[in-house]
Design a protein around this motif. Structure first.
Motif, PDB file in Angstrom:
ATOM      1  N   VAL A   1     -19.493 -45.488   7.144  1.00 55.37           N
ATOM      2  CA  VAL A   1     -20.181 -46.343   6.181  1.00 55.37           C
ATOM      3  C   VAL A   1     -20.602 -45.523   4.966  1.00 55.37           C
ATOM      4  O   VAL A   1     -20.463 -45.969   3.814  1.00 55.37           O
ATOM      5  CB  VAL A   1     -21.391 -47.029   6.842  1.00 55.37           C
ATOM      6  CG1 VAL A   1     -22.258 -47.726   5.797  1.00 55.37           C
ATOM      7  CG2 VAL A   1     -20.925 -48.019   7.903  1.00 55.37           C
ATOM      8  N   ASP A   2     -21.101 -44.318   5.194  1.00 59.66           N
ATOM      9  CA  ASP A   2     -21.531 -43.467   4.077  1.00 59.66           C
ATOM     10  C   ASP A   2     -20.371 -43.167   3.132  1.00 59.66           C
ATOM     11  O   ASP A   2     -20.558 -43.117   1.907  1.00 59.66           O
ATOM     12  CB  ASP A   2     -22.124 -42.155   4.598  1.00 59.66           C
ATOM     13  CG  ASP A   2     -23.517 -42.335   5.189  1.00 59.66           C
ATOM     14  OD1 ASP A   2     -24.128 -43.383   4.951  1.00 59.66           O
ATOM     15  OD2 ASP A   2     -23.981 -41.416   5.894  1.00 59.66           O
ATOM     16  N   ALA A   3     -19.165 -42.961   3.680  1.00 55.67           N
ATOM     17  CA  ALA A   3     -18.007 -42.676   2.830  1.00 55.67           C
ATOM     18  C   ALA A   3     -17.686 -43.868   1.933  1.00 55.67           C
ATOM     19  O   ALA A   3     -17.310 -43.702   0.761  1.00 55.67           O
ATOM     20  CB  ALA A   3     -16.792 -42.325   3.691  1.00 55.67           C
ATOM     21  N   VAL A   4     -17.851 -45.079   2.447  1.00 58.15           N
ATOM     22  CA  VAL A   4     -17.580 -46.268   1.647  1.00 58.15           C
ATOM     23  C   VAL A   4     -18.663 -46.451   0.584  1.00 58.15           C
ATOM     24  O   VAL A   4     -18.359 -46.764  -0.580  1.00 58.15           O
ATOM     25  CB  VAL A   4     -17.473 -47.517   2.548  1.00 58.15           C
ATOM     26  CG1 VAL A   4     -17.210 -48.756   1.704  1.00 58.15           C
ATOM     27  CG2 VAL A   4     -16.355 -47.343   3.576  1.00 58.15           C
ATOM     28  N   VAL A   5     -19.921 -46.247   0.953  1.00 57.97           N
ATOM     29  CA  VAL A   5     -21.004 -46.340  -0.023  1.00 57.97           C
ATOM     30  C   VAL A   5     -20.777 -45.353  -1.163  1.00 57.97           C
ATOM     31  O   VAL A   5     -20.931 -45.700  -2.346  1.00 57.97           O
ATOM     32  CB  VAL A   5     -22.371 -46.074   0.648  1.00 57.97           C
ATOM     33  CG1 VAL A   5     -23.474 -45.953  -0.404  1.00 57.97           C
ATOM     34  CG2 VAL A   5     -22.704 -47.189   1.639  1.00 57.97           C
ATOM     35  N   ASP A   6     -20.373 -44.133  -0.830  1.00 55.72           N
ATOM     36  CA  ASP A   6     -20.119 -43.124  -1.865  1.00 55.72           C
ATOM     37  C   ASP A   6     -18.962 -43.539  -2.771  1.00 55.72           C
ATOM     38  O   ASP A   6     -19.009 -43.339  -3.991  1.00 55.72           O
ATOM     39  CB  ASP A   6     -19.814 -41.770  -1.214  1.00 55.72           C
ATOM     40  CG  ASP A   6     -21.041 -41.145  -0.552  1.00 55.72           C
ATOM     41  OD1 ASP A   6     -22.175 -41.599  -0.834  1.00 55.72           O
ATOM     42  OD2 ASP A   6     -20.857 -40.214   0.260  1.00 55.72           O
ATOM     43  N   ALA A   7     -17.922 -44.133  -2.189  1.00 55.91           N
ATOM     44  CA  ALA A   7     -16.770 -44.559  -2.987  1.00 55.91           C
ATOM     45  C   ALA A   7     -17.159 -45.692  -3.935  1.00 55.91           C
ATOM     46  O   ALA A   7     -16.724 -45.731  -5.096  1.00 55.91           O
ATOM     47  CB  ALA A   7     -15.629 -44.994  -2.070  1.00 55.91           C
ATOM     48  N   VAL A   8     -17.979 -46.632  -3.460  1.00 60.52           N
ATOM     49  CA  VAL A   8     -18.466 -47.707  -4.332  1.00 60.52           C
ATOM     50  C   VAL A   8     -19.237 -47.118  -5.501  1.00 60.52           C
ATOM     51  O   VAL A   8     -19.043 -47.513  -6.663  1.00 60.52           O
ATOM     52  CB  VAL A   8     -19.347 -48.692  -3.544  1.00 60.52           C
ATOM     53  CG1 VAL A   8     -20.052 -49.664  -4.495  1.00 60.52           C
ATOM     54  CG2 VAL A   8     -18.520 -49.467  -2.522  1.00 60.52           C
ATOM     55  N   GLN A   9     -20.084 -46.130  -5.221  1.00 59.36           N
ATOM     56  CA  GLN A   9     -20.891 -45.537  -6.281  1.00 59.36           C
ATOM     57  C   GLN A   9     -20.017 -44.792  -7.294  1.00 59.36           C
ATOM     58  O   GLN A   9     -20.298 -44.813  -8.495  1.00 59.36           O
ATOM     59  CB  GLN A   9     -21.936 -44.597  -5.679  1.00 59.36           C
ATOM     60  CG  GLN A   9     -22.841 -43.897  -6.673  1.00 59.36           C
ATOM     61  CD  GLN A   9     -23.711 -44.845  -7.495  1.00 59.36           C
ATOM     62  OE1 GLN A   9     -23.880 -46.009  -7.137  1.00 59.36           O
ATOM     63  NE2 GLN A   9     -24.232 -44.355  -8.616  1.00 59.36           N
ATOM     64  N   ARG A  10     -18.959 -44.156  -6.823  1.00 64.15           N
ATOM     65  CA  ARG A  10     -18.066 -43.454  -7.762  1.00 64.15           C
ATOM     66  C   ARG A  10     -17.319 -44.421  -8.663  1.00 64.15           C
ATOM     67  O   ARG A  10     -17.147 -44.191  -9.861  1.00 64.15           O
ATOM     68  CB  ARG A  10     -17.067 -42.582  -6.987  1.00 64.15           C
ATOM     69  CG  ARG A  10     -17.663 -41.313  -6.389  1.00 64.15           C
ATOM     70  CD  ARG A  10     -16.587 -40.382  -5.871  1.00 64.15           C
ATOM     71  NE  ARG A  10     -15.822 -40.938  -4.770  1.00 64.15           N
ATOM     72  CZ  ARG A  10     -16.147 -40.810  -3.481  1.00 64.15           C
ATOM     73  NH1 ARG A  10     -17.262 -40.158  -3.150  1.00 64.15           N
ATOM     74  NH2 ARG A  10     -15.390 -41.328  -2.518  1.00 64.15           N
ATOM     75  N   LEU A  11     -16.859 -45.525  -8.101  1.00 65.93           N
ATOM     76  CA  LEU A  11     -16.076 -46.492  -8.871  1.00 65.93           C
ATOM     77  C   LEU A  11     -16.951 -47.397  -9.727  1.00 65.93           C
ATOM     78  O   LEU A  11     -16.524 -47.839 -10.815  1.00 65.93           O
ATOM     79  CB  LEU A  11     -15.216 -47.361  -7.938  1.00 65.93           C
ATOM     80  CG  LEU A  11     -13.971 -46.708  -7.352  1.00 65.93           C
ATOM     81  CD1 LEU A  11     -13.313 -47.655  -6.351  1.00 65.93           C
ATOM     82  CD2 LEU A  11     -12.982 -46.331  -8.432  1.00 65.93           C
ATOM     83  N   ALA A  12     -18.149 -47.691  -9.248  1.00 62.78           N
ATOM     84  CA  ALA A  12     -19.052 -48.615  -9.957  1.00 62.78           C
ATOM     85  C   ALA A  12     -20.473 -48.080  -9.842  1.00 62.78           C
ATOM     86  O   ALA A  12     -21.259 -48.585  -9.026  1.00 62.78           O
ATOM     87  CB  ALA A  12     -18.938 -50.014  -9.377  1.00 62.78           C
ATOM     88  N   PRO A  13     -20.816 -47.062 -10.612  1.00 66.62           N
ATOM     89  CA  PRO A  13     -22.168 -46.472 -10.510  1.00 66.62           C
ATOM     90  C   PRO A  13     -23.240 -47.526 -10.697  1.00 66.62           C
ATOM     91  O   PRO A  13     -23.161 -48.368 -11.595  1.00 66.62           O
ATOM     92  CB  PRO A  13     -22.189 -45.428 -11.635  1.00 66.62           C
ATOM     93  CG  PRO A  13     -20.750 -45.105 -11.882  1.00 66.62           C
ATOM     94  CD  PRO A  13     -20.003 -46.386 -11.621  1.00 66.62           C
ATOM     95  N   LYS A  14     -24.232 -47.474  -9.835  1.00 66.24           N
ATOM     96  CA  LYS A  14     -25.340 -48.405  -9.921  1.00 66.24           C
ATOM     97  C   LYS A  14     -26.182 -48.080 -11.133  1.00 66.24           C
ATOM     98  O   LYS A  14     -26.505 -46.918 -11.392  1.00 66.24           O
ATOM     99  CB  LYS A  14     -26.187 -48.329  -8.651  1.00 66.24           C
ATOM    100  CG  LYS A  14     -27.290 -49.361  -8.574  1.00 66.24           C
ATOM    101  CD  LYS A  14     -28.058 -49.217  -7.270  1.00 66.24           C
ATOM    102  CE  LYS A  14     -29.205 -50.214  -7.191  1.00 66.24           C
ATOM    103  NZ  LYS A  14     -29.992 -50.027  -5.953  1.00 66.24           N
ATOM    104  N   ALA A  15     -26.524 -49.112 -11.890  1.00 66.20           N
ATOM    105  CA  ALA A  15     -27.326 -48.900 -13.107  1.00 66.20           C
ATOM    106  C   ALA A  15     -28.688 -48.327 -12.738  1.00 66.20           C
ATOM    107  O   ALA A  15     -29.321 -48.769 -11.760  1.00 66.20           O
ATOM    108  CB  ALA A  15     -27.474 -50.213 -13.862  1.00 66.20           C
ATOM    109  N   VAL A  16     -29.141 -47.361 -13.519  1.00 62.93           N
ATOM    110  CA  VAL A  16     -30.457 -46.773 -13.314  1.00 62.93           C
ATOM    111  C   VAL A  16     -31.408 -47.388 -14.318  1.00 62.93           C
ATOM    112  O   VAL A  16     -31.194 -47.314 -15.544  1.00 62.93           O
ATOM    113  CB  VAL A  16     -30.416 -45.236 -13.501  1.00 62.93           C
ATOM    114  CG1 VAL A  16     -31.813 -44.650 -13.339  1.00 62.93           C
ATOM    115  CG2 VAL A  16     -29.447 -44.619 -12.493  1.00 62.93           C
ATOM    116  N   LEU A  17     -32.448 -48.022 -13.824  1.00 67.73           N
ATOM    117  CA  LEU A  17     -33.404 -48.691 -14.711  1.00 67.73           C
ATOM    118  C   LEU A  17     -34.342 -47.665 -15.342  1.00 67.73           C
ATOM    119  O   LEU A  17     -34.809 -46.747 -14.672  1.00 67.73           O
ATOM    120  CB  LEU A  17     -34.222 -49.724 -13.924  1.00 67.73           C
ATOM    121  CG  LEU A  17     -33.413 -50.876 -13.303  1.00 67.73           C
ATOM    122  CD1 LEU A  17     -34.328 -51.806 -12.517  1.00 67.73           C
ATOM    123  CD2 LEU A  17     -32.650 -51.642 -14.356  1.00 67.73           C
TER     124      LEU A  17
END
Length: 330
Positions: free
Chosen positions: A313-329
């Motif tokens: 699961v961690d590998a998938v979460v990391d891949a999502v973040q690389r492809l679509a970085p979560k906006a930092v408020l």
């Protein structure tokens, strides 16, 4: 007036991958009819350049299998004969023989037929095209179209028509699509459910009408369950508005490519990625290299399905973040 019949008789994803070649044909023809199977009919109706869709279940393609019915075959032959087509192109994968389809077309009186075929076609094909097996499905179809005199489109990305869904979703979401047309290409429901809880951003879980139990389980208390709630055209719009999609090697991965959404691909190596990976869209392939890669199994015979369930699961979460970085408020 040139009327061309094109065929792709398998699933929605396969039909989508034939889209650029069909657009090439449409650019050089006055009318294009697409003959597809029932599993590809929704995608067929989304393709630009297609004027008419004929749906027929081919016994040599459909995985469920059914008895060959002479009256059914005769009816198809009559329908095609009534079209008065001038030429036909048979699109398909390396493991599918085009010759049964070519025989049907010959019986219908189609005067010119082209296909990629390693098998000797006798009098069934006017163009017997050859290409290396290890090319992407899109390239395979485009190369056949080119050989038949239809140059590739300037933009060979996937392209579809889509409908806006009748509901609104929170911005910044990720789509998780846990199902697959072939069970061996699906990450476990438990891993998908854990992913939805771990993503720390809005998650929309999608699936077909027969996957409502799966999507409800995967969504749990953290995801927005859309299982069975969309047509394929509406699903395309849901994916288009997403930051990314997590999906196996199945139709919605190709929908994502058609609308430009990054793909985290849980790609079971049952088939080579060079042929089936998401086309012309940012993506990451996640899998475990296993000795049985290339098995083409529909149901994994190895306990624990290690090629996919070895992905954390961690590998998938990391891949999502690389492809679509979560906006930092701020």
């Amino acid at each position: 007036m040139t009327h061309v019949l094109v065929t792709r008789l398998d699933n929605d994803g396969d039909v989508l991958l034939a889209g650029p070649a069909i657009r090439a044909v449409a650019a050089g023809a006055d009318r294009v009819t697409l003959l597809c199977g029932p599993r590809g009919a929704q995608a067929a109706r989304l393709l630009p350049g297609v004027d008419e869709v004929l749906v027929w279940r081919a016994p040599w393609i459909d995985p469920d299998g059914h008895a060959v019915d002479r009256a059914d075959v005769d009816a198809l032959v009559a329908r095609i004969a009534a079209l008065g087509v001038d030429r036909a192109l048979i699109f398909g994968s390396f493991h599918q023989s085009p010759l049964p389809t070519a025989l049907i077309l010959r019986l219908a009186g189609v005067p010119w037929i082209g296909a990629t075929s390693v098998d000797f076609p006798g009098s069934l094909l006017d163009l017997r095209h050859l290409i290396d097996d290890d090319v992407h499905e899109v390239e395979r179809s485009l190369d056949l179209a080119r050989a038949a005199g239809f140059p590739p489109p300037t933009d060979d990305r996937l392209n579809i028509k889509r409908d806006s869904p009748a509901f609104e979703l929170a911005p910044g979401y990720v789509v998780v699509h846990p199902g697959a047309s072939v069970p061996a290409r699906a990450w476990s429901p438990e891993r998908n459910r854990a992913l939805v809880a771990a993503l720390d951003r809005p998650v929309v879980v999608t699936g077909g009408p027969g996957e409502r139990e799966l999507t409800a389980y995967v969504a749990g208390d953290h995801g927005h369950d859309l299982g069975g709630a969309t047509t394929l055209a509406e699903l395309a719009s849901v994916i288009a508005e997403a930051d990314a999609i997590v999906v196996g090697n199945t139709g919605p991965a190709h929908l994502a490519a058609a609308v430009g959404t990054p793909v985290v691909s849980l790609f079971a190596p049952t088939v080579p990625a060079v042929r089936w990976r998401p086309w012309r869209v940012p993506h990451e392939l996640l899998f475990v290299d296993v000795p049985c890669a290339g098995c083409r199994a529909r149901v994994c015979p190895v306990e624990g399905h290690p090629c996919l369930n070895g992905v954390t699961v961690d590998a998938v979460v990391d891949a999502v973040q690389r492809l679509a970085p979560k906006a930092v408020l701020a």
